[in-house]
Design a protein around this motif. Structure first.
Motif, PDB file in Angstrom:
ATOM      1  N   VAL A 158       0.861  -1.181   0.000  1.00 39.99           N
ATOM      2  CA  VAL A 158       0.000   0.000   0.000  1.00 39.99           C
ATOM      3  C   VAL A 158       0.897   1.231   0.000  1.00 39.99           C
ATOM      4  O   VAL A 158       1.801   1.346   0.834  1.00 39.99           O
ATOM      5  CB  VAL A 158      -0.935   0.021   1.232  1.00 39.99           C
ATOM      6  N   SER A 159       0.670   2.130  -0.939  1.00 36.33           N
ATOM      7  CA  SER A 159       1.418   3.385  -1.013  1.00 36.33           C
ATOM      8  C   SER A 159       0.414   4.519  -1.093  1.00 36.33           C
ATOM      9  O   SER A 159      -0.453   4.526  -1.969  1.00 36.33           O
ATOM     10  CB  SER A 159       2.335   3.393  -2.244  1.00 36.33           C
ATOM     11  N   ALA A 160       0.522   5.476  -0.156  1.00 36.34           N
ATOM     12  CA  ALA A 160      -0.463   6.551  -0.104  1.00 36.34           C
ATOM     13  C   ALA A 160       0.149   7.937  -0.088  1.00 36.34           C
ATOM     14  O   ALA A 160      -0.578   8.919  -0.117  1.00 36.34           O
ATOM     15  CB  ALA A 160      -1.355   6.378   1.136  1.00 36.34           C
TER      16      ALA A 160
ATOM     17  N   VAL B  66      -1.138   6.400   6.490  1.00 31.59           N
ATOM     18  CA  VAL B  66      -2.491   5.870   6.587  1.00 31.59           C
ATOM     19  C   VAL B  66      -2.469   4.649   7.497  1.00 31.59           C
ATOM     20  O   VAL B  66      -1.432   4.031   7.725  1.00 31.59           O
ATOM     21  CB  VAL B  66      -3.071   5.479   5.209  1.00 31.59           C
TER      22      VAL B  66
ATOM     23  N   LEU C 286      -8.373   1.133   4.403  1.00 29.94           N
ATOM     24  CA  LEU C 286      -7.420   2.214   4.591  1.00 29.94           C
ATOM     25  C   LEU C 286      -8.131   3.354   5.306  1.00 29.94           C
ATOM     26  O   LEU C 286      -9.265   3.699   4.950  1.00 29.94           O
ATOM     27  CB  LEU C 286      -6.867   2.732   3.258  1.00 29.94           C
TER      28      LEU C 286
ATOM     29  N   PHE D  99      -9.101  11.944   2.075  1.00 32.96           N
ATOM     30  CA  PHE D  99      -8.248  11.384   1.035  1.00 32.96           C
ATOM     31  C   PHE D  99      -8.143  12.305  -0.174  1.00 32.96           C
ATOM     32  O   PHE D  99      -7.206  12.202  -0.966  1.00 32.96           O
ATOM     33  CB  PHE D  99      -8.772  10.016   0.598  1.00 32.96           C
TER      34      PHE D  99
ATOM     35  N   PRO E  54      -4.378   6.618  -3.313  1.00 39.10           N
ATOM     36  CA  PRO E  54      -3.677   5.438  -2.778  1.00 39.10           C
ATOM     37  C   PRO E  54      -3.530   4.360  -3.848  1.00 39.10           C
ATOM     38  O   PRO E  54      -4.421   4.158  -4.671  1.00 39.10           O
ATOM     39  CB  PRO E  54      -4.594   4.970  -1.634  1.00 39.10           C
TER      40      PRO E  54
ATOM     41  N   THR F 292      -5.467   1.531  -8.275  1.00 37.00           N
ATOM     42  CA  THR F 292      -5.311   2.902  -7.798  1.00 37.00           C
ATOM     43  C   THR F 292      -6.679   3.413  -7.388  1.00 37.00           C
ATOM     44  O   THR F 292      -7.599   3.462  -8.212  1.00 37.00           O
ATOM     45  CB  THR F 292      -4.711   3.798  -8.894  1.00 37.00           C
TER      46      THR F 292
END
Length: 643
Positions: free
Chosen positions: A22-24, A28, A88, A100, A106, A122
């Motif tokens: 997970v990349s935000a 998160v 998330l 968000f 994310p 995405t």
């Protein structure tokens, strides 16, 4: 192949043991909620979260962070759990973004442990939401599938859990928030979170029977504390700081701190200044961040100019509608004042635009020299140091994009790999394009030269032997353009000529697509014929539809629709007018391909901000002297692999 899901789309789970990344961009909280056959979460003990990070087969981080690595073993998930949702949520408190919509979208990917992700999603379209259900795993006919959900909740984690059917969801959300806040100041003696490697080590001999979670039973994690990795240094621990949950084998490359700008000046741009698990991913995200910044700042400028012009028109109308305004003295003064306000507004808008464009230009100058071969221009020095890669890249450069406000600022046009659409190099140039043609170069020849340059880049950025090229040149008119491929030995077969050659190549590729599709859908990959080459294939078609009958056209359409899923891709050079005899029957075929041109052209419409981008293809002087050496190295590595 990587499947990029859109909201609502499902996909078979490629493996039962998974690494979920997970990349935000900002910290998160990640949780995983198991639910029963009715889709309800029976109790808090069915949720893995920072305060209770482990369930049978599932483990999450104990802290909020911008990048997560979750370990999931679906064979160890209790049989009473029919679904597993990846949640998330944004942490609460001072300095937290709160929604968000204020962050980059994310990005979630999943794949086998210690391997690139094979499914990604995405989570776009979020605004006021503070929590979101990103993915959902569910059982279907004895197997697991994954669905891209993207359902957001403005009420945060409490609202998200309540919608999952959990009673007293607010209490669990408060406990998660307290655990996250406490973890920010966890003492050095606290245990670090378990990692994906620990879960795999603990379940290496099989998960064994797992007790179903229930109200009175505490789930057994099924994992051991993380053992030291001799190949990686132990994670640093500092008093009063967050615990580092980065997987020891997934640590991004160490970055030097960016140069500090003098007071009052914008920050000095640095290459790779974006989120990502690798340098390549950070550069990819940075390039598309530059694209989005250019689109937004130009849209703001155009909106301000339109507003100023509209206001000036209304003020002039107001002056003319007043009889006193028609008098020379008062009328001229009112019109002059309106013009002054117009010029002030457009001047401030242009000043802001130039400031942003100057910053983007400086960032482009910093990023361009750092791009790897897949992203770099053909005249980049990186091609002089070219080596055949060990793995395929995540994207490919097809050219550049720019807007008329700053033609010199060119953003690389990157397309994700593997190709999900075929490429169409349009050789039918309009009157506005004919003036930019090189001297004595026919449009069809230039289009074929461009296609060969794209094919050479595809070959060069894939490992040796993992990309095969076939060519259909029914009329034999592309020999000069194909010379780099022929001379290097990258073509296993000579270009197919005539109607018979066209039919033979298409029949072979259709058979390959059919066999691989049946093997994949039936789970019988080991039943493929031993003579079937399963490497990715690129079919270059020159001067379509010459040499094609109705049956061949039908087969080509089939390959364009079904081929990308099983590794057969299309690169076609054609003038649409030449195929006008087929009428509207080919319209879906043209629309399924990504149209690019051999000369600059304004044909890429952006529905996001309604810009029309100018596409700039790779120019012949850039790659004239590069193709030969690069293809020679790729061909030599290919021959060595086959020996």
């Amino acid at each position: 192949m990587t499947a990029e899901l859109v909201r609502g789309q499902n996909h078979p789970v490629p493996h039962t043991r998974l690494d979920i990344r997970v990349s935000a961009g900002e910290p998160v909280v990640v949780a995983v909620a198991l639910s029963d056959e009715h889709g309800r979460v029976p109790g808090a003990e069915w949720v893995a979260h920072p305060a209770r990070p482990a369930l049978p087969g599932v483990e999450v981080s104990r802290q909020a962070t911008a990048g997560h690595l979750l370990a999931v073993d679906l064979t160890a998930v209790p049989s009473s759990a029919h679904r597993a949702a990846v949640l998330l949520a944004l942490p609460t408190g001072p300095g937290c973004p709160g929604r968000f919509g204020a962050l980059a979208a994310p990005f979630v990917s999943l794949g086998a442990p210690d391997a690139p992700g094979t499914v990604s999603y995405t989570v776009t379209g979020l605004d006021s939401e503070a929590a979101v259900v990103a993915l959902e795993f569910y059982r279907r006919q004895g197997a697991w599938k994954v669905r891209a959900v993207g359902q957001g909740y403005a009420g945060g984690l409490a609202a998200c859990l309540a919608d999952q059917g959990l009673d007293r969801a607010g209490e669990l959300a408060a406990a998660v928030g307290e655990a996250v806040a406490h973890g920010l100041a966890r003492p050095a003696g606290a245990d670090p979170a378990r990692t994906a490697e620990a879960l795999r080590a603990a379940t290496a001999e099989g998960p064994g029977p797992a007790a179903d979670p229930g109200p009175a039973a505490s789930p057994t994690p099924g994992t051991n504390p993380r053992t030291a990795d001799p190949a990686a240094p132990p994670p640093a621990r500092t008093h009063g700081g967050p615990v580092d949950y980065t997987h020891p084998r997934r640590r991004p490359a160490v970055q030097q701190p960016p140069p500090v700008a003098p007071p009052g000046r914008p920050p000095v741009p640095v290459a790779g200044d974006a989120t990502g698990w690798s340098v390549e991913e950070r550069l990819y995200n940075q390039v598309w961040g530059m694209f989005e910044d250019l689109a937004r700042t130009t849209a703001a400028y155009r909106s301000a100019v339109d507003f100023a012009a509209s206001r000036l028109g209304r003020e002039h109308d107001r002056v003319l509608s007043d009889p006193h305004g028609r008098v020379a003295g008062p009328g001229d003064g009112a019109r002059e004042a309106a013009r002054t306000r117009h010029d002030e507004l457009t001047g401030r808008a242009r000043e802001a635009l130039d400031r942003d464009l100057d910053q983007l230009t400086a960032e482009s100058r910093a990023v361009e020299p750092a791009l790897p071969p897949a992203f770099a221009r053909w005249d980049s020095p990186v091609w002089g140091r070219y080596r055949v890669p060990a793995k395929a890249p995540m994207a490919l450069r097809l050219g550049d994009l720019h807007l008329p406000e700053r033609p010199g600022l060119r953003i690389p046009m990157l397309m994700r790999l593997p190709l999900e659409r075929g490429l169409w190099v349009d050789s039918g140039l309009g009157p506005s394009q004919s003036g930019v043609l090189p001297e004595e170069v026919p449009p069809r020849t230039l289009a074929m030269d461009t296609a060969v340059a794209h094919a050479a880049r595809l070959i060069a950025v894939h490992p040796a032997g993992e990309f095969t090229v076939r060519v259909i040149d029914a009329a034999g008119t592309a020999a000069r353009s194909l010379n780099p491929l022929l001379r290097s030995g990258m073509l296993d077969e000579p270009p197919a000529a005539g109607a018979a050659g066209v039919s033979a190549v298409l029949a072979k590729l259709v058979r390959r697509v059919d066999l691989v599709q049946m093997a994949v859908r039936g789970g019988a990959a080991d039943a493929l014929p031993p003579d079937l080459d399963t490497a990715r294939e690129l079919l270059i078609v020159s001067d379509f539809p010459r040499g094609f009958d109705d049956r061949a056209v039908t087969r080509l359409r089939y390959l364009a629709d079904e081929g990308p899923e099983v590794g057969v891709h299309l690169l076609m050079v054609a003038d649409r007018e030449d195929a006008s005899g087929y009428g509207p029957v080919l319209d879906p075929f043209w629309h399924s391909l990504l149209r690019i041109t051999p000369v600059p052209d304004d044909h890429l419409a952006d529905p996001w901000v309604r810009h029309v981008w100018t596409y700039l293809p790779p120019a012949l002087p850039e790659y004239r002297d590069v193709l030969g050496p690069v293809l020679a190295k790729a061909a030599e590595a290919r021959r060595a692999r086959r020996r």
